[in-house]
Design an enzyme around this catalytic site. Structure first.
Site, mmCIF file in Angstrom:
data_model
loop_
_atom_site.group_PDB
_atom_site.id
_atom_site.type_symbol
_atom_site.label_atom_id
_atom_site.label_comp_id
_atom_site.label_asym_id
_atom_site.label_seq_id
_atom_site.Cartn_x
_atom_site.Cartn_y
_atom_site.Cartn_z
ATOM 1 N N ASP A 75 0.847 -1.190 0.000
ATOM 2 C CA ASP A 75 0.000 0.000 0.000
ATOM 3 C C ASP A 75 0.884 1.241 0.000
ATOM 4 O O ASP A 75 1.935 1.266 0.661
ATOM 5 C CB ASP A 75 -0.916 0.012 1.230
ATOM 6 C CG ASP A 75 -1.840 -1.195 1.258
ATOM 7 O OD1 ASP A 75 -2.446 -1.485 0.217
ATOM 8 O OD2 ASP A 75 -1.936 -1.837 2.319
ATOM 9 N N ASP A 77 0.843 5.395 0.541
ATOM 10 C CA ASP A 77 0.173 6.615 0.969
ATOM 11 C C ASP A 77 1.013 7.820 0.576
ATOM 12 O O ASP A 77 2.250 7.784 0.641
ATOM 13 C CB ASP A 77 -0.043 6.610 2.483
ATOM 14 C CG ASP A 77 -1.019 5.522 2.922
ATOM 15 O OD1 ASP A 77 -1.851 5.114 2.090
ATOM 16 O OD2 ASP A 77 -0.945 5.091 4.084
ATOM 17 N N ASP A 161 2.067 8.988 14.638
ATOM 18 C CA ASP A 161 2.105 8.265 15.905
ATOM 19 C C ASP A 161 3.503 7.793 16.288
ATOM 20 O O ASP A 161 4.046 8.195 17.320
ATOM 21 C CB ASP A 161 1.111 7.091 15.896
ATOM 22 C CG ASP A 161 1.173 6.253 14.634
ATOM 23 O OD1 ASP A 161 2.142 6.403 13.863
ATOM 24 O OD2 ASP A 161 0.265 5.424 14.423
#
Length: 456
Positions: A75, A77, A161
């Site tokens: 994936d 991003d 995070d």
């Protein structure tokens, strides 16, 4: 409430000061192993087109982290200084989604490239009447409720995070911007939070689940101070929307490392936050509850390795079976109802309690009830019932669950599973010989008066 608001404001000041200290360490091309070719064709297209239109654009997060750790990213991003509306103007195949997080999804057939605008820092609560920005932060808990505040790349890095997720890959120069020593965290194989642990977990308690997931997925260690904070704050997961916890639970248990995830959630005392009805005996690794759940997850992990289909329905049917069984036995004992009725009522009650914490879509909850009801129906081996059950839409799932229980519980369940194995693979003659005798009901003898009526 006033004390909580003051605490949030103090945290805001600390966060702003922390952002000022962030200076990206530039990792040149020759000092790392990530290249443009590691990105998908469509991810490169998005990055290049945004840059060609005058915007900053980086590949960020998991795809950078995974490549630096030797994995092949799946994936991709993208983060940019363009607003979602500006991204939409660049790409005709763009769709804007989300309320809590406003994102742009660029569609290329089955592949979707997610584009996020740099996240900014939340100011203190705005004055009453400013409806547009109100309630971005909860005054009670400090949890982020809405997050459409845009800012600089430094603010965006500070908002992420874990340190290994704050690394930005420039597809033009193939340099990496490392804002929080993420590369050092990877080299130490230790999960490191950006900023204050209590503040960051308060902003989004799901970060505790993400820490557990990264620990098992990447074979990394959770530091003692983070483990302690998770133990103290685990109950804040009750504040997370049930639909979001369904997605996070799937990521934990249906991504190929579910068995390890179960052990990690037990270690962090988080499994009971997701499944409050689970018995405390789960801590005993010799208990049937733990052994069945662990065996199911090991099988699921293997199916994923073999690229076979898995479903959340089987996961939830297994996790909730023993709470269901306990409640059904209680209903039978207290009210004297039949086993079938008790199981049906217990099934409805067990699911209704669970969906208060984790939303289970109807298409899965229906399959869960079928798997449960088949555990009772598979015990009936007379007349035409076994032939009918073979054609049941969920027979295979119900049978697989019976086999799982038989392997752990032994006795009656194991014998029943073996019988159904032989019945499935036998020819028609063998199947008919395997069927038990039909139990006929004892009919009451007709009275003499009725015999006279029949004769007339």
């Amino acid at each position: 409430m006033e004390n909580n608001a003051n605490s949030n404001n103090n945290n805001n000041v600390e966060q702003i000061e922390y952002i000022k200290t962030l200076n990206a360490k530039i990792i040149p091309r020759k000092e790392h192993n990530m290249r443009r070719s590691d990105l998908s064709k469509h991810a490169l297209d998005v990055l290049d087109r945004l840059a060609d239109n005058g915007y900053q654009a980086y590949a960020v997060g998991g795809c950078v982290r995974d490549r630096l750790m030797g994995y092949h990213p799946k994936d991709f991003d993208v983060v940019t200084n363009a607003t979602p509306e500006q991204v939409k103007n660049v790409f005709r195949n763009c769709r804007l989604i989300g309320r809590r997080f406003r994102l742009a999804h660029i569609h290329f057939g089955r592949e979707i490239i997610e584009v996020a605008t740099y996240r900014g820092h939340h100011k203190e609560q705005p004055p009453d009447g400013d409806a547009k920005n109100q309630n971005a932060l909860s005054a009670d808990s400090g949890q982020i409720l809405r997050d459409n505040v845009f800012g600089t790349i430094e603010e965006d890095a500070a908002r992420r995070d874990f340190t290994f997720n704050a690394m930005y890959f420039n597809a033009k120069t193939e340099e990496i911007l490392d804002f929080a020593d993420g590369l050092a965290s990877i080299e130490r194989k230790e999960i490191k939070m950006i900023g204050d642990l209590q503040t960051r977990f308060s902003e989004d308690p799901v970060r505790m689940l993400r820490a557990a997931r990264f620990a098992v997925k990447l074979n990394m260690r959770i530091p003692d101070d983070m483990q302690k904070q998770i133990h103290q704050m685990g109950n804040s997961l009750a504040n997370i929307p049930a639909a979001r916890l369904f997605e996070e639970t799937n990521k934990l248990f249906l991504s190929g490392y579910g068995a390890s995830a179960l052990d990690k959630l037990l270690e962090l005392h988080l499994i009971f936050q997701l499944f409050p009805c689970l018995p405390s005996t789960l801590h005993d690794k010799s208990s049937k509850e733990y052994m069945v759940m662990r065996a199911m997850l090991e099988n699921t992990d293997q199916r994923l390795i073999n690229e076979l289909r898995v479903t959340p329905a089987f996961l939830y049917a297994t996790f909730l079976w023993y709470p269901l069984e306990e409640l059904a036995n209680k209903l039978q004992f207290e009210s004297g109802m039949s086993q079938y009725d008790a199981m049906n009522i217990a099934g409805v009650e067990t699911l209704s309690q669970q969906i208060k914490r984790i939303m289970i879509p109807k298409r899965f909850s229906s399959a869960i009830r079928d798997i449960w009801s088949l555990q009772y129906r598979l015990e009936k081996r007379t007349s035409k019932r076994p032939f009918v059950l073979l054609n049941h839409a969920k027979f295979r799932a119900g049978y697989d669950f019976l086999v799982l229980r038989g392997e752990v519980e032994g006795g009656k369940q194991q014998e029943l599973a073996e019988w159904w194995h032989d019945f499935q693979h036998g020819d028609d003659s063998k199947r008919r010989k395997m069927l038990g005798p039909v139990k006929r009901r004892n009919r009451r003898p007709r009275s003499k008066s009725n015999k006279v009526k029949d004769a007339n």
